[in-house]
Write a protein that holds these residues in place. Structure first.
Motif: not given
Length: 393
Positions: A196, A207, A209, A243-244, A249-250
């Motif tokens: 992240g 990433d 994601a 992600g959060t 960036i997840a």
């Protein structure tokens, strides 16, 4: 082949059959929580003088002992409801439990099996063998049948038969063909891990994601490019948790999905490919993947002898026009665990009627059944048991 007394008895009991189904529908209980339903089934069997034992934590195994020696045939009915909010609020027997509903027809299965038991018990002296009654919990989580087997449900059983009410078929139609009926149903969980960082500095990150998205967009190539086109399989990703925060960036992405097929070799292949593909996709982007693959229910494969006996019984009971050619479904059913122990079959009884608004899909909040199908199901249970015991002796 069919028994006239059974038919007449179940027709006379049609009002009670409907009342039982409505009682169960209004009082739904989730998997492994079917305590009230179990208690009611036991009370009903007590009144009939049918011996039984409770299983843990819920469920009932009962037996009608015939007056003559012979084999043992098992009849199975499942009892659990779903975490679905009932949308048929105007029904006088609508669910009394918020967020719980019999949205798959198991209320009907339990009621039909009880009435079938009542009809068979009346003529038990003429039965050349025994009828095992399996009131099963936790089908919706795919674990109840296995637990019942472990607690003796199939001990000494020579053949097993089950029924599922089916809203996709017209009311009173019966489908039971040799070969695949329901698919295996597996679950996969994948944890993709990247690195992240700030959303404005992707060059310093990996990433998760993107990794997960790439997997989801391309995983169907397992089916389209690695499986014989004449075979079949379904791979579905049903959930993603990535992600959060919008500008981070997840680092982690988790996905959940299911695999359905009929062939154990295809099942093994897809499991291997999902793990391989997830790890290779993750490595392409510099991340990693942890894969958990959970074997669920196996495919329900109807035995030829048993399925053809169902067809014969259905025609003799209801007429040639009752038979319906329903294609195998990729839905799952833990009845497969009973078929691991003895030959048998699993039939579908139609309950879809547009005039009664009962064509909604299973597991939908507006699911309901055309109760005219209850008599068909109850008689099919009982007549199959009668026919099997006389066919084999």
């Amino acid at each position: 082949m069919v028994n006239r007394q059974i038919k007449e008895k179940i027709i006379r009991l049609s009002g009670e059959l409907t009342a039982l189904r409505r009682k169960f529908h209004s009082e739904p209980e989730l998997s492994w929580e079917e305590f009230k339903t179990t208690a009611f089934v036991c009370q009903y069997l007590d009144e009939l003088g049918i011996s039984y034992k409770k299983t843990e934590p819920t469920g009932v195994i009962a037996e009608i002992k015939g007056g003559k020696p012979g084999k043992t045939v098992a009849l199975r009915g499942d009892m659990d409801a779903l975490s679905v909010e009932e949308l048929n609020k105007d029904l006088p027997y609508a669910s009394k439990e918020e967020g719980k509903m019999h949205a798959c027809g198991h209320d009907a299965h339990t009621a039909m099996l009880l009435i079938a038991a009542k009809a068979l018990n009346d003529i038990k002296g003429d039965l050349p063998g025994n009828v095992r009654l399996i009131f099963q919990p936790a089908e919706e989580v795919g674990r109840g049948a296995k637990a019942m087997v472990e607690q003796g449900a199939m001990t000494g059983v020579d053949n097993v038969f089950g029924i599922h009410i089916w809203s996709q078929m017209p009311t009173d139609k019966v489908a039971c063909t040799p070969g695949p009926q329901f698919a295996s149903a597996d679950i996969f969980n994948i944890h993709f891990k990247g690195q992240g960082g700030h959303g404005a500095m992707p060059q310093d990150c990996i990433d998760a994601a993107v990794i997960a998205s790439s997997f989801v967009m391309n995983v169907q190539s397992i089916v389209s490019r690695t499986i014989d086109p004449q075979a079949c399989a379904v791979v579905t990703v049903g959930r993603m948790d990535v992600g959060t925060r919008f500008n981070i960036i997840a680092e982690n992405a988790k996905i959940e999905g299911t695999v359905r097929c009929f062939d154990p070799a295809v099942q093994d292949h897809v499991e291997t490919q999902i793990s391989h593909y997830a790890k290779q996709v993750a490595a392409t982007y510099g991340g990693t993947a942890e894969v958990e693959y959970i074997r669920g229910t196996q495919a329900v494969i109807n035995g030829e002898f048993s399925a053809k006996l169902v067809q014969q019984v259905a025609v003799e009971s209801f007429g040639e026009e009752v038979l319906y050619d329903e294609k195998p479904t990729m839905g799952g059913e833990d009845f497969s665990f009973f078929l691991d122990e003895a030959p048998g079959s699993f039939a579908l009884v139609g309950s879809g009627n547009p005039e009664k608004n009962t064509e909604w899909a299973h597991h939908h909040g507006k699911f309901n059944i055309d109760e005219a199908a209850l008599v068909t199901g109850a008689e099919l249970y009982a007549q199959y048991a009668w026919a099997y015991l006389h066919e084999e002796n």
